[in-house]
Design an enzyme around this catalytic site. Structure first.
Site, PDB file in Angstrom:
ATOM      1  N   GLU A 287      12.979  -8.899   2.455  1.00 57.84           N
ATOM      2  CA  GLU A 287      12.177  -7.737   2.851  1.00 57.84           C
ATOM      3  C   GLU A 287      13.026  -6.474   2.688  1.00 57.84           C
ATOM      4  OE1 GLU A 287      11.153  -8.078   6.978  1.00 57.84           O
ATOM      5  OE2 GLU A 287      10.097  -6.158   7.058  1.00 57.84           O
TER       6      GLU A 287
ATOM      7  N   PRO B 171       0.791  -1.224   0.000  1.00 56.07           N
ATOM      8  CA  PRO B 171       0.000   0.000   0.000  1.00 56.07           C
ATOM      9  C   PRO B 171       0.822   1.273   0.000  1.00 56.07           C
ATOM     10  CG  PRO B 171      -0.900  -1.558   1.576  1.00 56.07           C
ATOM     11  CD  PRO B 171       0.379  -2.155   1.066  1.00 56.07           C
ATOM     12  N   ASN B 172       0.361   2.216  -0.808  1.00 60.15           N
ATOM     13  CA  ASN B 172       0.897   3.587  -0.896  1.00 60.15           C
ATOM     14  C   ASN B 172       2.241   3.688  -1.599  1.00 60.15           C
ATOM     15  OD1 ASN B 172      -1.285   4.929   0.518  1.00 60.15           O
ATOM     16  ND2 ASN B 172      -0.570   3.798   2.305  1.00 60.15           N
TER      17      ASN B 172
ATOM     18  N   ARG C 157       5.491  10.793  -2.731  1.00 62.07           N
ATOM     19  CA  ARG C 157       5.066  10.558  -1.339  1.00 62.07           C
ATOM     20  C   ARG C 157       6.216  10.865  -0.370  1.00 62.07           C
ATOM     21  NH1 ARG C 157       4.627   4.620   1.479  1.00 62.07           N
ATOM     22  NH2 ARG C 157       3.838   5.350   3.475  1.00 62.07           N
TER      23      ARG C 157
ATOM     24  N   ASP D 174       2.052 -15.332   6.988  1.00 62.67           N
ATOM     25  CA  ASP D 174       1.768 -16.748   6.701  1.00 62.67           C
ATOM     26  C   ASP D 174       2.025 -17.078   5.235  1.00 62.67           C
ATOM     27  OD1 ASP D 174       1.119 -17.242   9.320  1.00 62.67           O
ATOM     28  OD2 ASP D 174      -1.054 -17.236   9.017  1.00 62.67           O
TER      29      ASP D 174
ATOM     30  N   ARG E 104      11.959   5.102  13.522  1.00 63.91           N
ATOM     31  CA  ARG E 104      10.812   5.995  13.306  1.00 63.91           C
ATOM     32  C   ARG E 104       9.759   5.796  14.410  1.00 63.91           C
ATOM     33  NH1 ARG E 104       8.945   5.437   7.304  1.00 63.91           N
ATOM     34  NH2 ARG E 104       7.753   7.293   7.935  1.00 63.91           N
TER      35      ARG E 104
ATOM     36  N   HIS F 103      13.008  -2.072   3.028  1.00 65.35           N
ATOM     37  CA  HIS F 103      12.390  -0.790   3.377  1.00 65.35           C
ATOM     38  C   HIS F 103      13.335   0.324   2.977  1.00 65.35           C
ATOM     39  CE1 HIS F 103       9.280  -2.876   5.512  1.00 65.35           C
ATOM     40  NE2 HIS F 103      10.218  -3.615   6.078  1.00 65.35           N
ATOM     41  N   LEU F 104      12.756   1.352   2.383  1.00 61.24           N
ATOM     42  CA  LEU F 104      13.557   2.518   2.012  1.00 61.24           C
ATOM     43  C   LEU F 104      14.076   3.228   3.249  1.00 61.24           C
ATOM     44  CD1 LEU F 104      11.073   3.636  -0.718  1.00 61.24           C
ATOM     45  CD2 LEU F 104      13.491   3.184  -1.180  1.00 61.24           C
ATOM     46  N   SER F 105      13.157   3.453   4.181  1.00 62.16           N
ATOM     47  CA  SER F 105      13.525   4.108   5.442  1.00 62.16           C
ATOM     48  C   SER F 105      14.004   3.051   6.430  1.00 62.16           C
ATOM     49  CB  SER F 105      12.314   4.861   6.001  1.00 62.16           C
ATOM     50  OG  SER F 105      11.303   3.936   6.378  1.00 62.16           O
TER      51      SER F 105
ATOM     52  N   ARG G 235       6.089   1.434  13.839  1.00 59.23           N
ATOM     53  CA  ARG G 235       6.889   0.864  12.741  1.00 59.23           C
ATOM     54  C   ARG G 235       8.023  -0.039  13.245  1.00 59.23           C
ATOM     55  NH1 ARG G 235       5.146   4.023   8.308  1.00 59.23           N
ATOM     56  NH2 ARG G 235       4.594   6.116   8.973  1.00 59.23           N
TER      57      ARG G 235
ATOM     58  N   ALA H 128       2.949  -0.450   4.918  1.00 58.30           N
ATOM     59  CA  ALA H 128       2.426  -0.571   6.279  1.00 58.30           C
ATOM     60  C   ALA H 128       1.962  -1.995   6.621  1.00 58.30           C
ATOM     61  CB  ALA H 128       1.279   0.418   6.485  1.00 58.30           C
TER      62      ALA H 128
ATOM     63  N   TYR I   6      11.161   9.041   1.747  1.00 57.91           N
ATOM     64  CA  TYR I   6      11.247   7.934   0.792  1.00 57.91           C
ATOM     65  C   TYR I   6      12.007   8.272  -0.487  1.00 57.91           C
ATOM     66  CZ  TYR I   6       7.721   6.077   3.949  1.00 57.91           C
ATOM     67  OH  TYR I   6       7.051   5.648   5.070  1.00 57.91           O
TER      68      TYR I   6
ATOM     69  N   ASN J  16       8.661  -4.953  -0.521  1.00 58.37           N
ATOM     70  CA  ASN J  16       8.456  -3.807   0.360  1.00 58.37           C
ATOM     71  C   ASN J  16       6.942  -3.747   0.571  1.00 58.37           C
ATOM     72  OD1 ASN J  16       8.107  -1.422   1.687  1.00 58.37           O
ATOM     73  ND2 ASN J  16       9.529  -0.254   0.407  1.00 58.37           N
TER      74      ASN J  16
ATOM     75  N   HIS K  33       3.714  -4.080   9.319  1.00 57.85           N
ATOM     76  CA  HIS K  33       3.574  -3.919  10.764  1.00 57.85           C
ATOM     77  C   HIS K  33       2.371  -4.641  11.354  1.00 57.85           C
ATOM     78  CE1 HIS K  33       6.725  -1.130   9.939  1.00 57.85           C
ATOM     79  NE2 HIS K  33       5.923  -0.344   9.226  1.00 57.85           N
TER      80      HIS K  33
HETATM   81  C1  DQA Z   1       8.282   1.498   4.277  1.00 60.48           C
HETATM   82  C2  DQA Z   1       8.208   1.707   5.787  1.00 60.48           C
HETATM   83  C3  DQA Z   1       6.801   1.456   6.294  1.00 60.48           C
HETATM   84  O1  DQA Z   1       6.748   1.710   7.693  1.00 60.48           O
HETATM   85  C4  DQA Z   1       5.811   2.359   5.607  1.00 60.48           C
HETATM   86  O2  DQA Z   1       4.493   2.058   6.028  1.00 60.48           O
HETATM   87  C5  DQA Z   1       5.921   2.333   4.129  1.00 60.48           C
HETATM   88  C6  DQA Z   1       7.250   2.328   3.544  1.00 60.48           C
HETATM   89  C7  DQA Z   1       9.682   1.877   3.732  1.00 60.48           C
HETATM   90  O3  DQA Z   1       9.958   1.525   2.581  1.00 60.48           O
HETATM   91  O4  DQA Z   1      10.454   2.543   4.399  1.00 60.48           O
HETATM   92  O5  DQA Z   1       4.923   2.409   3.415  1.00 60.48           O
HETATM   93  O6  DQA Z   1       8.082   0.118   3.993  1.00 60.48           O
END
Ligand code: DQA
Length: 154
Positions: free
Chosen positions: A106, A19-20, A27, A95, A115, A108-110, A119, A85, A32, A82, A88
């Site tokens: 896995e 998502p997002n 964004r 599963d 944070r 994550h950019l951040s 998270r 959210a 990011y 990635n 979390h």
């Molecule tokens: C994220 C970190 C997540 O906490 C957040 O909800 C994202 C982006 C990252 O790439 O840093 O949507 O996965």
């Protein structure tokens, strides 16, 4: 997740975004960056070369992301995910990753651990081979490198 130490070469990778992450580029660029999903795919492709198939999937729907992981078994040797959210709270995605037979990484950019408190917990980390966080877009190339090397770990 597959686990390390078994000889295999990764010939196909599915890059999954949750998502997002379709909004990457605009964004919260201070967190990011300004690169889009297509930019990140280019760095994965650049790292693995043309002999490795790289496909992409993005959805804002948990059900569709779970479906993408289910569909990857037997079809893709590795997943780079990635999950946004979903990371979390999605035990359904946890599963699905546990049932996936290939290499799962896995990304994550951040650095979520640095944070907000919500998270700090990834419910996915225990269901993947490894996690790369906090290096911005470089994380995708690092994940691609990890996918290629997974059979080499002593
Ligand atoms: C994220 C970190 C997540 O906490 C957040 O909800 C994202 C982006 C990252 O790439 O840093 O949507 O996965």
């Amino acid at each position: 997740m597959r686990g390390y130490g078994v000889d295999m070469s990764v010939r196909s990778i599915l890059v999954i975004h949750g998502p997002n992450l379709n909004l990457l580029g605009t964004r919260e660029p201070d967190i990011y960056g300004t690169s889009t999903i297509d930019d990140h795919l280019r760095s994965v492709r650049g790292r693995v070369g043309e002999s490795v198939e790289v496909s992409s999937f993005q959805s804002n729907s948990e059900a569709e992301v779970v479906g993408a992981v289910q569909g990857a078994s037997g079809r893709y040797d590795a997943i780079i995910i990635n999950a946004g959210a979903l990371t979390h709270y999605s035990w359904a995605l946890h599963d699905a990753l546990r049932s996936y037979g290939g290499v799962a990484i896995e990304v994550h950019l951040s650095n979520p651990a640095a944070r907000e408190g919500f998270r700090h917990m990834s419910v996915l980390s225990g269901a993947v081979d490894g996690t790369i966080s906090g290096f911005g877009g470089t994380g995708y190339a690092l994940a691609a490198e990890a996918a290629l090397r997974v059979g080499e770990r002593p």
